[in-house]
Scaffold this motif. Structure first.
Motif: not given
Length: 345
Positions: A164, A181, A225
């Motif tokens: 991430d 993102s 995540i």
């Protein structure tokens, strides 16, 4: 193993729909554990009384309690009579049969979940026209956003292999949304929304809902995540913590031929689930892979010295022993029937 491939009411598709009451908690084996098995060659089984019998006998011998039986959305109508025969026979053998479906294309950056929901509605319709002993017990989803085949289909919104914190926030870096993102954020929200809607549909019909889940949601290249769901005003946390609230069974594809490693891939999820109130605590499972061609140390079918039913059964016992300290832990799943059938004793 990645999944193979009546429209829902708009209110059902909306992830804000109120949850229907959950079905009663399921019974377990005499030892308090459940053992599921994935079955993907359902069409050939339904067309062959011999294969039906082989599956039931083989599953019983392996101490299976639940069969996750792949059903394409149209198959409930096509094979109604055969399904009624098969599930009746399975019920007599004390096997519970779940519908199973899933595909990377069911996510919103591809074809979307319309057919997925249609399959659930078709299962519910099938059950409504069948006697209790002929009915599915529940439904399992197998929708994997990171599907290794997705990149070749130009479905790259998950951005495989990137944690991430390293996803780009630069405008136009996304393949689906504006940034990379945002690609993953919206994909994770959609993943959750689909499972929440499926849960509501199934609970309204007094059916249980399970899902096959990756093991790495809390350890993806060293990071969780994370997602805010359903929108930016919601807490940002590991996607697994949200998903736990939308399934009755959280079945982790913890595939590894070292039982210590396999159990380790379940610990974080089992520990978190065990902190939830009993009424909302999902069953959490580990799983083993026996299919050949998957990879050494991942599948028992590919790993020297491990390719036998006896070894797999022993390692499943070891995985169980390592995880029974967690109240949410419910057993170990086995992937998949055809490979298990071919595995030496």
């Amino acid at each position: 193993m990645h999944a193979l491939l009546l429209l829902c009411a708009i209110s059902v598709l909306d992830h804000t729909v109120r949850s229907a009451p959950a079905p009663s908690p399921r019974s377990t084996t005499a030892h308090g554990l459940i053992r599921g098995m994935w079955v993907w060659n359902s069409v050939s089984i339904l067309q062959s009384p011999t294969q039906m019998n082989d599956l039931i006998v083989g599953a019983t011998a392996a101490n299976i309690t639940d069969l996750y039986f792949y059903m394409a959305p149209s198959s409930y109508a096509t094979f109604t009579n055969q399904l009624q025969t098969f599930i009746s026979q399975a019920s007599r053998a004390r096997l519970r049969v779940w519908g199973l479906d899933g595909a990377r294309t069911y996510l919103a950056d591809a074809q979307g979940p319309r057919l997925f929901y249609q399959g659930i509605n078709n299962l519910i319709a099938y059950n409504s026209h069948s006697s209790p002993s002929q009915r599915f017990y529940g439904f399992q989803a197998d929708i994997e956003p990171q599907d290794s085949h997705a990149d070749s289909q130009n479905l790259t919104a998950f951005h495989n292999s990137i944690p991430d914190s390293q996803l780009s926030t630069t405008a136009k870096s996304g393949v689906w949304q504006n940034t990379a993102s945002q690609d993953r954020e919206q994909l994770m929200r959609n993943w959750l929304s689909i499972h929440e809607s499926a849960r509501n549909m199934l609970h309204a019909a007094s059916l249980r809902f399970g899902a096959a889940m990756p093991f790495w949601t809390s350890t993806y290249y060293g990071e969780e995540i994370r997602v805010s769901y359903p929108d930016n005003t919601s807490p940002r946390q590991c996607v697994m913590k949200y998903m736990m609230h939308y399934v009755d069974e959280y079945v982790i594809m913890s595939y590894n031929t070292d039982p210590v490693n396999a159990a380790g891939r379940v610990e974080t999820q089992a520990a978190y689930a065990s902190t939830l109130p009993v009424g909302s605590m999902p069953n959490v499972f580990a799983a083993v892979e026996v299919t050949t061609g998957v990879g050494i140390y991942i599948s028992y079918g590919d790993t020297p010295g491990k390719a036998s039913k006896q070894v797999v059964a022993a390692d499943m016992r070891n995985i169980t022993a390592a995880l029974t300290k967690y109240p949410a832990f419910a057993g170990v799943g086995l992937h998949m029937w055809q490979a298990w059938q071919a595995l030496p004793a």
